[in-house]
Design an enzyme around this catalytic site. Structure first.
Site, PDB file in Angstrom:
ATOM      1  CB  ALA A 203      -0.839  -0.073   1.514  1.00  0.00           C
ATOM      2  CB  CYS A 204       2.610   4.127  -1.884  1.00  0.00           C
ATOM      3  SG  CYS A 204       1.652   3.724  -3.626  1.00  0.00           S
ATOM      4  CG  ASP A 205      -1.111   9.207  -0.737  1.00  0.00           C
ATOM      5  OD1 ASP A 205      -1.645   9.392   0.044  1.00  0.00           O
ATOM      6  OD2 ASP A 205      -0.555  10.332  -2.284  1.00  0.00           O
TER       7      ASP A 205
ATOM      8  CB  SER B 104       2.582   0.468  -3.660  1.00  0.00           C
ATOM      9  OG  SER B 104       0.829   0.749  -4.632  1.00  0.00           O
TER      10      SER B 104
ATOM     11  CB  ILE C  58      -2.947   4.296   1.733  1.00  0.00           C
ATOM     12  CG1 ILE C  58      -2.919   3.335   3.653  1.00  0.00           C
ATOM     13  CG2 ILE C  58      -3.543   5.375   2.763  1.00  0.00           C
ATOM     14  CD1 ILE C  58      -1.465   3.521   3.896  1.00  0.00           C
TER      15      ILE C  58
END
Lengths: 144, 558
Positions: free
Chosen positions: B459-461, B467, B493
């Protein structure tokens, strides 16, 4: 439109710092018709909240989740800098600007990730003599 | 041979307990995010109703619709989202509106048959209805969408999406109106009859015999949010307060236990109890006292008697809270105490703590000599508690660590737990099936992960860049290691749901990811390209798979 075309691969960009690199990557993405101008601001926003430094000399500037509507099409720009630049305290030689629309960029991005996860491959990228060779190296990844 | 029989028995019990806990986690997942709304409602009520602090006729009109419509609908929406994101949430909310209207309709019909002058039935608030309908409607939507997934003609997706959800919401609302409303009214009838019988006959304190032990086994959320909150809210709507909010939330019994350890405990338990008191009593994290009870199960008597004393006190004083106190901190409880109940509530906390303290002190004095010999019981109990919960809680790990340093000498088990935490990928790394070992005699807790890793999410922004790259690298490693049946994906995320077993994030984002899915194993990395963590994860899966095989074969051989 192909996601990464040879004309968006740069072998020895003269940029010297992170801001310049993001501006340049953004300019290329706008030029490719992949994003609007305001996406470039979002790239800076994203960098403020969390660095896009990935490790192994690579940074991947891109916009924020909120700026998704500013993305018109998937495109990548691949920049190798002539000299190392400082990216939040990390050394970076490769700047990959990303615009992702509906996941169209994922295949090539995943190839790039696999290249950069192997240190020998990174060495090869550093040693490549021109843009054509870089493009070649990136494209050949998943043929093993 | 006997050992293995016991172990099997324990793991069977563990299976049921884990299932109940999962159910409890799901229920509290629906309620917890909406506690602020319940708190707001409690405060609005406290200020503006005719006998409130600052009566205001206009603002008091918020009270009825908020509890009757807004709160159940919020819960339904959360429940729906948990099952099927926003789309599930919308269908769930509309469908629950059907349940609310259906219940009102039934009650109006009933009241119409009453002779003039009879007491009319009041509204029933559809909290339980929302907790059933919310996930149900969303689940049906999910199944329906699967039916025509990929079969819709290009260009018509939007139309089909909107109308299928709209029509299903209508159908579910009608189902709610005619069927579920009836069932829920009936359930609420029975439950309120049961509760009022317990209150009228004075048997309510007996409920502590169930509640206090269940709490210690981490069923606190299932009980509080599954049963007591909906019933209590119903009561509070008519009486302005409810004693039910205090059954589980009263910090008194736990306080008594910890005080008893402070004065009469030995070793680590004695050293850590004062700190635990602050976390428990003011922080409202009751989990922290559970291991102290588990290390000496006779102390269950102390918490049961303490709990029953608290309930009895509140009954005698007709005391109650206006809204749920969550977490069960003394501060939260004071904030929600009905204006006529301060004396009763404060006394109930003090008396339950006193009774629990006296009984616990007595038990501790009796066994003091033996305890001095087996000082490391707490470390084992912590391992047991963590195993019960299926994951490490920060508070508990901290306790284990401080215990290890405080008990300097013969506390290897505590040290093992603490170093297990340090070595684990994150503070939330689960310890899991160590339970069998820790529950038995001398096997130290090992860090075998309990949650089988089948779905890994990066997960990333934005879910666009980092990600995706991390997931590619990880996928490649999994492939090279030759594991099958493991899915590696990447997400923004904000779109994380609870389906992932292991979540990998940049360290700055890990706490956000943990909020989205507290049950997963969380791994933080600072380098997405070649993090050593990836190999640890691969190693972990390898261990998990060989452990599964090993356990099976050893069971056979015995």
């Amino acid at each position: 439109m192909s996601v990464l075309t040879p004309d968006r691969v740069f072998a020895s960009s003269p940029i010297t710092d992170k801001d310049e690199a993001i501006r340049e990557a953004g300019r290329q993405l706008v030029g490719a018709g992949a994003v609007t101008e305001s996406y470039v601001d979002a790239m800076f926003d994203r960098e403020k909240t969390l660095s896009t430094y990935m490790g192994n000399l690579l940074a991947i500037p891109h916009g924020t989740n909120e700026a998704k509507d500013e993305v018109l099409d998937s495109a990548l720009v691949f920049i190798r800098t002539a000299a190392p630049i400082d990216w939040d305290g990390n050394e970076v030689r490769f700047v990959v600007g990303i615009a992702g629309k509906d996941g169209g960029h994922l295949e090539i991005l995943s190839k790039i990730a696999l290249v950069f996860s192997e240190e020998e491959e990174v060495e090869k990228l550093l040693a490549a003599s021109d843009a054509a060779e870089l493009y070649e190296l990136l494209g050949s990844v998943n043929e093993e | 041979m006997t050992d293995s029989a016991v172990a099997t028995d324990e793991s069977a019990k563990g299976g049921v307990r884990v299932a109940v806990q999962k159910f409890g986690t799901f229920l509290s997942g629906m309620i917890m995010p909406n506690i602020p709304a319940l708190v707001a409602w409690g405060l609005i009520t406290a200020f503006f109703i005719p006998d409130g602090w600052t009566p205001n006729e206009g603002l008091a009109s918020l009270v009825g619709p908020t509890i009757h419509y807004l709160l159940p609908l919020l819960i339904a929406n959360t429940g729906g989202r948990m099952v099927y994101k926003e789309r599930g949430g919308v269908v769930a909310t509309v469908a629950t509106m059907g349940v609310i209207a259906g219940s009102d309709f039934l009650i109006a019909q009933f009241n119409a048959t009453l002779p003039a002058g009879e007491n009319e039935l009041g509204q029933v608030h559809m909290f339980i209805g929302a907790m059933i309908m919310g996930p149900l409607a969303a689940w049906v939507m999910k199944q329906l969408d699967k039916l025509w997934d990929g079969k819709v003609k290009a260009g018509f997706e939007m139309l089909v999406n909107m109308f299928s959800a709209g029509i299903l919401a209508l159908i579910m609302a009608i189902f709610g109106f005619f069927i579920l409303a009836r069932i829920v009214n009936w359930i609420m009838d029975i439950l309120s009859l049961g509760v009022s019988w317990l209150i009228d006959t004075g048997w309510l304190p007996l409920v502590s015999v169930l509640i206090e032990p269940a709490k210690v086994f981490f069923l606190n959320n299932a009980i509080n949010h599954g049963v007591l909150t909906p019933l209590g809210t119903q009561m509070a709507a008519t009486d302005g307060k409810s004693i039910l909010f205090l059954l589980e939330a009263n910090p008194g019994p736990g306080l008594g236990i910890l005080l008893a350890f402070t004065f009469f405990g030995v070793g680590i338990a004695k050293a850590t109890a004062p700190g635990a008191i602050i976390i428990h009593f003011f922080g409202g994290i009751h989990e922290i006292y559970f291991p102290y009870v588990l290390m000496k199960p006779a102390l269950l008597i102390a918490v049961v008697l303490g709990g029953a004393t608290g309930v009895g006190t509140n009954m005698v004083f007709h005391a109650g809270l206006r809204a749920p106190a969550s977490p069960g901190s003394f501060i939260a409880i004071m904030a929600q105490t009905a204006s006529d109940s301060y004396l009763g509530v404060i006394l109930s906390v003090i008396l339950s703590a006193a009774v629990s303290f006296l009984v616990a002190a007595f038990i501790l004095r009796l066994s003091r000599k033996r305890d001095l010999e087996t000082e490391d019981a707490l470390a084992k109990a912590i391992a047991q508690t963590e195993a019960n919960k299926g994951k490490k809680s920060d508070a508990l790990s901290g306790l284990a660590a401080s215990g290890a340093s405080a008990g300097a000498g013969g506390t290897q088990a505590a040290a093992a737990t603490a170093s297990g935490t340090a070595a684990g990928a994150s503070p939330y790394a689960s310890t899991g099936e160590a339970s069998a070992g820790a529950g038995g005699a001398s096997t130290p807790a090992t860090a075998t992960p309990d949650r089988e890793i089948k779905k890994i999410v990066f997960a990333c922004d934005a879910g666009m860049g980092s990600s995706a790259m991390g997931a590619s690298v990880m996928r490649n490693k999994i492939k090279k290691a030759g594991f099958d049946g493991i899915e590696v994906t990447n997400l923004a995320i904000a779109n994380l749901d609870t389906s992932a077993d292991l979540i990998i994030t940049q360290k700055e984002l890990t706490s956000r990811a943990q909020m989205k899915n507290p049950d997963a194993i969380h791994v933080s990395v600072d380098n997405f390209m070649n993090s050593p963590r990836y190999d640890e994860v691969v190693e972990r899966i390898r261990e998990q798979r060989s452990a599964d095989g090993g356990a099976g074969s050893s069971a056979d051989s015995e």
